[in-house]
Design a protein around this motif. Structure first.
Motif, PDB file in Angstrom:
ATOM      1  N   GLN A 115       0.872  -1.215  -0.219  1.00 49.58           N
ATOM      2  CA  GLN A 115      -0.142   0.215   0.113  1.00 49.58           C
ATOM      3  C   GLN A 115       0.751   1.168   0.259  1.00 49.58           C
ATOM      4  OE1 GLN A 115      -3.352   0.410  -0.016  1.00 49.58           O
ATOM      5  NE2 GLN A 115      -3.985  -1.928   0.224  1.00 49.58           N
ATOM      6  N   MET A 116       0.789   1.926  -0.962  1.00 47.57           N
ATOM      7  CA  MET A 116       1.780   3.110  -1.216  1.00 47.57           C
ATOM      8  C   MET A 116       1.235   4.316  -0.382  1.00 47.57           C
ATOM      9  SD  MET A 116       2.964   5.453  -4.503  1.00 47.57           S
ATOM     10  CE  MET A 116       3.754   4.020  -5.316  1.00 47.57           C
ATOM     11  N   CYS A 117      -0.159   4.550  -0.410  1.00 45.62           N
ATOM     12  CA  CYS A 117      -0.910   5.563   0.649  1.00 45.62           C
ATOM     13  C   CYS A 117      -0.952   5.009   1.902  1.00 45.62           C
ATOM     14  CB  CYS A 117      -2.014   6.130  -0.352  1.00 45.62           C
ATOM     15  SG  CYS A 117      -3.008   7.065   0.555  1.00 45.62           S
ATOM     16  N   LYS A 118      -0.228   5.721   2.814  1.00 46.21           N
ATOM     17  CA  LYS A 118      -0.374   5.247   3.962  1.00 46.21           C
ATOM     18  C   LYS A 118      -1.645   5.756   4.774  1.00 46.21           C
ATOM     19  CE  LYS A 118       3.201   2.791   3.836  1.00 46.21           C
ATOM     20  NZ  LYS A 118       2.915   1.373   3.746  1.00 46.21           N
ATOM     21  N   GLY A 119      -2.066   6.839   4.385  1.00 40.63           N
ATOM     22  CA  GLY A 119      -3.331   7.446   4.916  1.00 40.63           C
ATOM     23  C   GLY A 119      -4.477   6.355   4.554  1.00 40.63           C
ATOM     24  N   GLY A 120      -4.608   5.960   3.381  1.00 39.97           N
ATOM     25  CA  GLY A 120      -5.562   4.756   3.154  1.00 39.97           C
ATOM     26  C   GLY A 120      -5.219   3.528   3.909  1.00 39.97           C
ATOM     27  N   SER A 121      -4.164   3.053   3.861  1.00 41.84           N
ATOM     28  CA  SER A 121      -3.550   1.818   4.552  1.00 41.84           C
ATOM     29  C   SER A 121      -3.985   1.954   5.851  1.00 41.84           C
ATOM     30  CB  SER A 121      -2.074   1.564   4.327  1.00 41.84           C
ATOM     31  OG  SER A 121      -1.882   0.388   4.681  1.00 41.84           O
ATOM     32  N   SER A 122      -3.762   2.845   6.537  1.00 43.53           N
ATOM     33  CA  SER A 122      -3.942   3.077   8.213  1.00 43.53           C
ATOM     34  C   SER A 122      -5.536   3.054   8.393  1.00 43.53           C
ATOM     35  CB  SER A 122      -3.199   4.067   8.548  1.00 43.53           C
ATOM     36  OG  SER A 122      -3.690   5.324   8.109  1.00 43.53           O
ATOM     37  N   THR A 123      -6.251   3.823   7.371  1.00 42.06           N
ATOM     38  CA  THR A 123      -7.654   3.849   7.501  1.00 42.06           C
ATOM     39  C   THR A 123      -8.385   2.460   7.405  1.00 42.06           C
ATOM     40  OG1 THR A 123      -7.907   6.197   6.641  1.00 42.06           O
ATOM     41  CG2 THR A 123      -9.976   4.711   6.246  1.00 42.06           C
ATOM     42  N   LEU A 124      -7.736   1.637   6.615  1.00 42.16           N
ATOM     43  CA  LEU A 124      -8.199   0.355   6.548  1.00 42.16           C
ATOM     44  C   LEU A 124      -7.775  -0.741   7.471  1.00 42.16           C
ATOM     45  CD1 LEU A 124      -7.613   0.439   2.308  1.00 42.16           C
ATOM     46  CD2 LEU A 124      -9.811   0.410   3.557  1.00 42.16           C
TER      47      LEU A 124
ATOM     48  N   GLU B 289      -0.708   1.146  11.676  1.00 42.27           N
ATOM     49  CA  GLU B 289      -1.024   2.437  12.495  1.00 42.27           C
ATOM     50  C   GLU B 289      -1.063   3.790  11.602  1.00 42.27           C
ATOM     51  OE1 GLU B 289      -1.948   2.476  15.646  1.00 42.27           O
ATOM     52  OE2 GLU B 289      -1.646   0.250  15.782  1.00 42.27           O
ATOM     53  N   VAL B 290      -1.785   4.539  12.051  1.00 38.90           N
ATOM     54  CA  VAL B 290      -1.828   6.076  11.480  1.00 38.90           C
ATOM     55  C   VAL B 290      -0.656   6.589  11.508  1.00 38.90           C
ATOM     56  CG1 VAL B 290      -3.162   8.063  11.187  1.00 38.90           C
ATOM     57  CG2 VAL B 290      -4.263   5.994  11.796  1.00 38.90           C
ATOM     58  N   PRO B 291       0.117   7.083  10.560  1.00 37.80           N
ATOM     59  CA  PRO B 291       1.456   7.738  10.865  1.00 37.80           C
ATOM     60  C   PRO B 291       1.169   8.975  11.440  1.00 37.80           C
ATOM     61  CG  PRO B 291       1.363   6.962   8.469  1.00 37.80           C
ATOM     62  CD  PRO B 291      -0.061   6.702   9.135  1.00 37.80           C
ATOM     63  N   GLU B 292       2.030   9.733  12.185  1.00 41.75           N
ATOM     64  CA  GLU B 292       1.953  10.669  12.986  1.00 41.75           C
ATOM     65  C   GLU B 292       1.647  12.055  12.284  1.00 41.75           C
ATOM     66  OE1 GLU B 292       1.267  13.231  15.914  1.00 41.75           O
ATOM     67  OE2 GLU B 292       1.708  11.169  16.176  1.00 41.75           O
ATOM     68  N   LYS B 293       2.373  12.182  11.143  1.00 40.79           N
ATOM     69  CA  LYS B 293       2.096  13.206  10.474  1.00 40.79           C
ATOM     70  C   LYS B 293       0.608  13.462   9.751  1.00 40.79           C
ATOM     71  CE  LYS B 293       6.713  14.895   9.269  1.00 40.79           C
ATOM     72  NZ  LYS B 293       7.667  15.265   8.105  1.00 40.79           N
TER      73      LYS B 293
ATOM     74  N   THR C  33     -10.673  17.147  10.918  1.00 40.41           N
ATOM     75  CA  THR C  33     -11.129  16.362   9.881  1.00 40.41           C
ATOM     76  C   THR C  33     -10.644  14.822   9.856  1.00 40.41           C
ATOM     77  OG1 THR C  33     -11.183  18.476   8.300  1.00 40.41           O
ATOM     78  CG2 THR C  33     -11.640  16.252   7.100  1.00 40.41           C
ATOM     79  N   LEU C  34      -9.467  14.979   9.942  1.00 41.15           N
ATOM     80  CA  LEU C  34      -8.799  13.572  10.165  1.00 41.15           C
ATOM     81  C   LEU C  34      -9.466  12.732  11.374  1.00 41.15           C
ATOM     82  CD1 LEU C  34      -6.375  12.370   8.241  1.00 41.15           C
ATOM     83  CD2 LEU C  34      -6.839  14.769   7.909  1.00 41.15           C
ATOM     84  N   ASP C  35      -9.615  13.350  12.322  1.00 38.56           N
ATOM     85  CA  ASP C  35     -10.277  12.818  13.367  1.00 38.56           C
ATOM     86  C   ASP C  35     -11.484  12.234  13.116  1.00 38.56           C
ATOM     87  OD1 ASP C  35      -8.093  13.219  15.056  1.00 38.56           O
ATOM     88  OD2 ASP C  35      -9.059  14.987  16.247  1.00 38.56           O
ATOM     89  N   SER C  36     -12.422  12.787  12.240  1.00 37.32           N
ATOM     90  CA  SER C  36     -13.602  12.425  11.799  1.00 37.32           C
ATOM     91  C   SER C  36     -14.117  11.495  10.949  1.00 37.32           C
ATOM     92  CB  SER C  36     -14.526  13.592  11.448  1.00 37.32           C
ATOM     93  OG  SER C  36     -14.050  14.059  10.142  1.00 37.32           O
ATOM     94  N   ILE C  37     -12.615  11.164  10.353  1.00 33.16           N
ATOM     95  CA  ILE C  37     -12.751  10.029   9.155  1.00 33.16           C
ATOM     96  C   ILE C  37     -12.785   8.648   9.615  1.00 33.16           C
ATOM     97  CG2 ILE C  37     -11.241   9.190   7.395  1.00 33.16           C
ATOM     98  CD1 ILE C  37     -10.155  11.831   6.642  1.00 33.16           C
ATOM     99  N   PRO C  38     -13.849   7.722   9.002  1.00 35.26           N
ATOM    100  CA  PRO C  38     -14.028   6.589   9.735  1.00 35.26           C
ATOM    101  C   PRO C  38     -12.487   5.867   9.507  1.00 35.26           C
ATOM    102  CG  PRO C  38     -15.173   6.873   7.686  1.00 35.26           C
ATOM    103  CD  PRO C  38     -14.576   8.180   7.951  1.00 35.26           C
ATOM    104  N   LYS C  39     -12.208   4.876  10.363  1.00 35.23           N
ATOM    105  CA  LYS C  39     -11.139   4.152  10.533  1.00 35.23           C
ATOM    106  C   LYS C  39     -11.435   2.762  10.936  1.00 35.23           C
ATOM    107  CE  LYS C  39      -7.969   8.013  11.518  1.00 35.23           C
ATOM    108  NZ  LYS C  39      -9.193   8.931  11.516  1.00 35.23           N
ATOM    109  N   ILE C  40     -10.942   1.809  10.359  1.00 34.50           N
ATOM    110  CA  ILE C  40     -11.000   0.095  10.689  1.00 34.50           C
ATOM    111  C   ILE C  40     -10.381   0.315  12.216  1.00 34.50           C
ATOM    112  CG2 ILE C  40     -10.912  -2.333  10.491  1.00 34.50           C
ATOM    113  CD1 ILE C  40     -12.715  -0.785   8.469  1.00 34.50           C
TER     114      ILE C  40
END
Length: 233
Positions: free
Chosen positions: A78-87, A91-95, A117-124
């Motif tokens: 998974q290249m996009c770590k935002g997507g990977s961590s959301t799924l 772990e969600v990267p700190e930045k 906004t990031l806090d409100s995004i659904p995450k598995i």
């Protein structure tokens, strides 16, 4: 036991073929609906499904599946770590969690608005080993989520089918970032409800989501109701 498992997989494939054909025929869809399933442990990977041997974004993986490809991925692909961590693959990267990443991209006027906004995004909220991707018509598993890439008229028909059986109103919960990962997969999986999203800059740039296309994420449990409704309305 093996014969029982093989019979179960054959039945699942038969159902998925039927669901996919009905959706594609009723809506005149150009792209295959995509079946997504979370893999909790390495031993749960079907023996006939290979790992994707390239590092790309989740949204690009979904597009590969619309073209007929079947594969699984782990966090490493998974290249996009935002997507990977959301799924739930890592772990969600700190930045990303702090909002700094999207703020630095110029997507927000302040770090605070990015963080909120990031806090409100659904995450598995559990960690999986990987994710299965397949065109729905070829999936020999029960999907956790089905993604449909449509035009607005087709999205209207799906919305009508949803309320025909499940009543209420259709919610479109999105923020223009992490659309095919958070909006179309994590949200429907967590909330057990369909969701409509308009895509994001990443999915439109890298996964070739067209200007006129929207994305619908369906919880796998809703498929029967939606297919039955499409036949009726």
């Amino acid at each position: 036991m093996n014969e029982l498992n093989e019979g179960k997989k054959a039945k699942e494939l038969e159902n998925n073929k039927y669901f996919s054909k009905e959706i594609k025929d009723d809506l005149n869809l150009k792209l295959n609906p995509v079946a997504i399933k979370f893999i909790l442990n390495i031993e749960d990977i079907p023996k006939n499904i290979d790992k994707l041997e390239e590092k790309i974004r989740h949204c690009e993986m979904v597009q590969k599946a619309t073209d007929g490809e079947i594969f699984y991925t782990t966090a490493n692909e998974q290249m996009c770590k935002g997507g990977s961590s959301t799924l739930g693959l890592e772990e969600v990267p700190e930045k990303i969690a702090s909002g700094e990443f999207y703020y630095n991209l110029g997507r927000f006027s302040s770090l605070d608005s990015a963080k909120n906004t990031l806090d409100s995004i659904p995450k598995i909220d559990f960690q999986s080993y990987g994710i299965l991707y397949s065109p729905l018509e070829k999936a020999n598993f029960i999907p956790d989520v089905v993604i449909i890439i449509t035009n607005t008229a087709q999205a209207m028909r799906i919305s009508q089918a949803i309320v025909y059986k499940l009543h209420g109103r259709i919610e479109a919960d999105f923020s223009g970032i992490q659309s095919i990962c958070a909006d179309a997969v994590a949200g429907p999986f967590i909330n057990k409800k369909p969701n409509v999203t308009l895509g994001c800059s990443g999915s439109r740039q890298y996964a070739d989501i067209k200007d006129e296309e929207v994305i619908i994420g369906l919880n796998g449990e809703n498929l029967t109701h939606i297919v039955e409704a499409l036949n009726d309305i």
